[in-house]
Design a protein around this motif. Structure first.
Motif, PDB file in Angstrom:
ATOM      1  N   ALA A 130       0.856  -1.180   0.000  1.00 54.38           N
ATOM      2  CA  ALA A 130       0.000   0.000   0.000  1.00 54.38           C
ATOM      3  C   ALA A 130       0.897   1.237   0.000  1.00 54.38           C
ATOM      4  O   ALA A 130       2.041   1.184   0.449  1.00 54.38           O
ATOM      5  N   PRO A 131       0.417   2.394  -0.457  1.00 58.61           N
ATOM      6  CA  PRO A 131      -0.978   2.598  -0.856  1.00 58.61           C
ATOM      7  C   PRO A 131      -1.221   2.614  -2.363  1.00 58.61           C
ATOM      8  O   PRO A 131      -2.355   2.788  -2.787  1.00 58.61           O
ATOM      9  N   CYS A 132      -0.159   2.449  -3.190  1.00 54.92           N
ATOM     10  CA  CYS A 132      -0.360   2.684  -4.625  1.00 54.92           C
ATOM     11  C   CYS A 132       0.627   1.863  -5.456  1.00 54.92           C
ATOM     12  O   CYS A 132       1.553   1.243  -4.930  1.00 54.92           O
ATOM     13  N   ASP A 133       0.420   1.917  -6.765  1.00 59.31           N
ATOM     14  CA  ASP A 133       1.283   1.166  -7.682  1.00 59.31           C
ATOM     15  C   ASP A 133       2.730   1.644  -7.622  1.00 59.31           C
ATOM     16  O   ASP A 133       3.662   0.843  -7.747  1.00 59.31           O
ATOM     17  N   SER A 134       2.933   2.953  -7.473  1.00 57.18           N
ATOM     18  CA  SER A 134       4.302   3.476  -7.395  1.00 57.18           C
ATOM     19  C   SER A 134       5.055   2.848  -6.235  1.00 57.18           C
ATOM     20  O   SER A 134       6.237   2.490  -6.350  1.00 57.18           O
ATOM     21  N   ALA A 135       4.375   2.730  -5.098  1.00 54.99           N
ATOM     22  CA  ALA A 135       5.012   2.134  -3.925  1.00 54.99           C
ATOM     23  C   ALA A 135       5.320   0.661  -4.160  1.00 54.99           C
ATOM     24  O   ALA A 135       6.411   0.175  -3.833  1.00 54.99           O
ATOM     25  N   HIS A 330      -5.967   3.779   4.037  1.00 52.88           N
ATOM     26  CA  HIS A 330      -7.400   3.674   4.313  1.00 52.88           C
ATOM     27  C   HIS A 330      -8.235   4.311   3.207  1.00 52.88           C
ATOM     28  O   HIS A 330      -9.268   3.772   2.811  1.00 52.88           O
ATOM     29  N   THR A 331      -7.784   5.458   2.699  1.00 50.70           N
ATOM     30  CA  THR A 331      -8.593   6.192   1.719  1.00 50.70           C
ATOM     31  C   THR A 331      -8.174   5.946   0.281  1.00 50.70           C
ATOM     32  O   THR A 331      -8.965   6.179  -0.637  1.00 50.70           O
ATOM     33  N   GLY A 332      -6.939   5.479   0.054  1.00 57.87           N
ATOM     34  CA  GLY A 332      -6.434   5.387  -1.307  1.00 57.87           C
ATOM     35  C   GLY A 332      -6.353   3.994  -1.890  1.00 57.87           C
ATOM     36  O   GLY A 332      -6.444   3.824  -3.102  1.00 57.87           O
ATOM     37  N   LYS A 333      -6.183   2.988  -1.024  1.00 56.37           N
ATOM     38  CA  LYS A 333      -6.046   1.630  -1.548  1.00 56.37           C
ATOM     39  C   LYS A 333      -7.345   0.849  -1.398  1.00 56.37           C
ATOM     40  O   LYS A 333      -7.458  -0.283  -1.853  1.00 56.37           O
ATOM     41  N   SER A 334      -8.343   1.439  -0.793  1.00 58.72           N
ATOM     42  CA  SER A 334      -9.557   0.742  -0.399  1.00 58.72           C
ATOM     43  C   SER A 334     -10.751   1.225  -1.222  1.00 58.72           C
ATOM     44  O   SER A 334     -10.613   2.110  -2.068  1.00 58.72           O
ATOM     45  N   ALA A 355     -13.627  23.194   0.866  1.00 55.74           N
ATOM     46  CA  ALA A 355     -12.748  22.028   0.807  1.00 55.74           C
ATOM     47  C   ALA A 355     -11.665  22.269  -0.231  1.00 55.74           C
ATOM     48  O   ALA A 355     -11.849  23.072  -1.159  1.00 55.74           O
ATOM     49  N   VAL A 356     -10.539  21.587  -0.056  1.00 56.35           N
ATOM     50  CA  VAL A 356      -9.410  21.728  -0.977  1.00 56.35           C
ATOM     51  C   VAL A 356      -8.937  20.348  -1.401  1.00 56.35           C
ATOM     52  O   VAL A 356      -8.632  19.496  -0.555  1.00 56.35           O
ATOM     53  N   PHE A 357      -8.901  20.146  -2.717  1.00 56.58           N
ATOM     54  CA  PHE A 357      -8.317  18.939  -3.293  1.00 56.58           C
ATOM     55  C   PHE A 357      -7.066  19.385  -4.045  1.00 56.58           C
ATOM     56  O   PHE A 357      -7.120  19.745  -5.217  1.00 56.58           O
ATOM     57  N   ALA A 358      -5.932  19.427  -3.311  1.00 54.68           N
ATOM     58  CA  ALA A 358      -4.649  19.760  -3.928  1.00 54.68           C
ATOM     59  C   ALA A 358      -4.081  18.455  -4.470  1.00 54.68           C
ATOM     60  O   ALA A 358      -3.286  17.777  -3.811  1.00 54.68           O
ATOM     61  N   GLY A 359      -4.503  18.095  -5.653  1.00 61.60           N
ATOM     62  CA  GLY A 359      -4.240  16.759  -6.174  1.00 61.60           C
ATOM     63  C   GLY A 359      -2.789  16.530  -6.546  1.00 61.60           C
ATOM     64  O   GLY A 359      -2.292  17.091  -7.533  1.00 61.60           O
ATOM     65  N   THR A 364      -2.409   9.088  -8.872  1.00 59.05           N
ATOM     66  CA  THR A 364      -3.391   8.907  -9.939  1.00 59.05           C
ATOM     67  C   THR A 364      -4.622   8.169  -9.454  1.00 59.05           C
ATOM     68  O   THR A 364      -5.717   8.334 -10.001  1.00 59.05           O
ATOM     69  N   HIS A 365      -4.467   7.334  -8.416  1.00 53.37           N
ATOM     70  CA  HIS A 365      -5.609   6.595  -7.890  1.00 53.37           C
ATOM     71  C   HIS A 365      -6.596   7.547  -7.218  1.00 53.37           C
ATOM     72  O   HIS A 365      -7.795   7.279  -7.178  1.00 53.37           O
ATOM     73  N   TYR A 366      -6.108   8.670  -6.681  1.00 52.36           N
ATOM     74  CA  TYR A 366      -7.021   9.658  -6.104  1.00 52.36           C
ATOM     75  C   TYR A 366      -7.714  10.471  -7.185  1.00 52.36           C
ATOM     76  O   TYR A 366      -8.898  10.788  -7.085  1.00 52.36           O
ATOM     77  N   TRP A 367      -6.971  10.833  -8.216  1.00 47.16           N
ATOM     78  CA  TRP A 367      -7.575  11.614  -9.305  1.00 47.16           C
ATOM     79  C   TRP A 367      -8.720  10.840  -9.956  1.00 47.16           C
ATOM     80  O   TRP A 367      -9.683  11.428 -10.439  1.00 47.16           O
ATOM     81  N   ALA A 368      -8.610   9.522  -9.961  1.00 44.92           N
ATOM     82  CA  ALA A 368      -9.639   8.709 -10.618  1.00 44.92           C
ATOM     83  C   ALA A 368     -11.008   8.882  -9.973  1.00 44.92           C
ATOM     84  O   ALA A 368     -12.041   8.722 -10.632  1.00 44.92           O
TER      85      ALA A 368
END
Length: 415
Positions: A130-135, A330-334, A355-359, A364-368
């Motif tokens: 976790a939490p992403c493909d890069s990791a 919790h929020t990105g891999k699930s 709210a602020v989404f400083a992407g 990329t999994h969050y942007w999706a």
């Protein structure tokens, strides 16, 4: 010419920052004390013959403290270095010679450091999927290039009882791995002491979260990204002292019926990564717009107590729960519903009116699913979300001036 030792650089820089704070902002000095201890411990490990273990954010550092080794969170290392603008490009550009630029800069920073030879070689690595493909791609690459022992924990998709037992089994195996690296068995009395420390820290995180619900907010926004040092220090007395001081300040402001800002106008829910290259953006928002970051949905922590530190099964289950509740895991891999629940709780309970989404471009999994979260926030609460892209570590992508312009335009629209 002597080669840079980045750990020594971080420790020396933190000593200089502490000196500056003592002279100019003595009331803020306590904020940097855990970081000073963290970097000094990493620097002294080799000289003391103590193994240093690199780990990622969802590996509970309690395991490492209990084994009397020195933990070094790769996430803390990368994000802390982001404030050194002269160094960040050097290591990211070095990594770009070997891996694509779309690999997250948090991971590319570690790759660049490794390729530079300017960081002492760790004794081992332990990481999760976790939490992403890069990791997932980066961690085994780094370990194999360094030719060090490494252990991977497979993180399940869902945070449920089955997942807790799945992680707990692997954590037991991780202990056996660490025993081989450290050359000694785990002393459960040490684990008991560490768990008691981390229980107290998690309880304070929960109390701090309750304080930040007050209107006006009694604590500054900058403490939220600074609290990410917990990713590498949970279970240490230094983290506990830092959180106690933070809680005392919040309580005192509430007692005096004062907010951190004398005229709080906006309460921000920050629902993606902090901008690590400039956490001072929170100070600017407070000065310019009376806007305080009340809570962030990524770093939002809930108390996960481990009721009986002498119960081995209970300890490993509790640490498994903490692993799956780690920021981004919790929020990105699930399932996206977990992020929706966190964002809903923050907007509702912290009475946020923007709210602020400083992407972060690497997430990329969050942007999706970012638009789903933005639309959900507006549909449920009528709250508008500022959305912009940024590299949280590299100001060359979109620097401080660009970020401030995004906020200015948004504030002009919402009034």
């Amino acid at each position: 010419m002597d080669r840079t030792n980045i750990l020594q650089h971080m420790a020396t820089s933190m000593t200089q920052i502490m000196g500056h704070m003592s002279k100019k902002y003595p009331e803020r000095r306590w904020m940097y004390e855990p970081q000073q201890y963290y970097w000094e411990s990493a620097c002294q490990a080799k000289a003391k013959g103590i193994p240093i273990i690199w780990h990622n954010q969802s590996v509970p550092p309690e395991l490492l403290y209990a084994m009397d080794v020195v933990p070094m969170s790769m996430d803390v290392l990368s994000t802390s270095m982001a404030s050194f603008h002269a160094l960040t490009p050097k290591y990211l550009d070095m990594a770009n010679q070997y891996v694509p630029e779309y690999v997250c800069s948090v991971n590319r920073m570690i790759i660049g450091l490794m390729m530079s030879g300017e960081i002492p070689k760790p004794d081992a690595m332990i990481y999760t999927s976790a939490p992403c493909d890069s990791a997932i791609v980066s961690f085994p690459l780094v370990a194999e290039e360094l030719d060090i022992p490494h252990f991977s924990i497979d993180a399940p998709f869902q945070d449920n009882e089955r997942g807790h037992h799945y992680i707990a089994t692997q954590l037991r195996e991780a202990v056996r791995f660490l025993e081989q690296v450290a050359g000694h068995k785990l002393d459960w009395s040490s684990m008991k002491e560490v768990i008691e420390q981390s229980n107290a820290a998690y309880e304070l995180f929960d109390k701090l979260a309750q304080l930040r619900k007050k209107v006006p907010c009694p604590l500054p926004g900058r403490l939220l990204p600074m609290n990410s040092i917990a990713l590498g220090m949970s279970g240490s007395p230094q983290l506990l002292n830092y959180l106690k001081r933070q809680y005392e300040i919040g309580l005192e402001n509430i007692r005096k019926k004062e907010g951190w800002l004398s005229d709080e106008k906006k309460r921000i829910a920050w629902i993606q990564n902090p901008i690590y290259f400039d956490i001072g953006i929170t100070d600017w928002l407070e000065r310019e717009y009376g806007a305080v970051v009340a809570m962030d949905a990524i770093g939002f922590r809930k108390a996960i107590p481990i009721d009986n530190p002498e119960d081995e099964e209970g300890v490993f289950i509790g640490l498994a729960k903490r692993s799956l509740m780690a920021p981004m895991t919790h929020t990105g891999k699930s399932p996206v519903e977990y992020w929706m629940e966190s964002a809903t709780e923050v907007i509702r309970d912290y009475k946020c009116n923007m709210a602020v989404f400083a992407g972060h471009v690497g997430c990329t999994h969050y942007w999706a699913v970012g638009k789903l979260i933005k639309d959900m926030i507006y549909d449920r609460f009528g709250v508008r979300t500022l959305v912009f892209d940024v590299d949280a570590l590299d100001p060359r992508y979109a620097g401080q001036d660009v970020v401030k312009d995004r906020f200015r335009d948004f504030m002009d629209v919402i009034g």
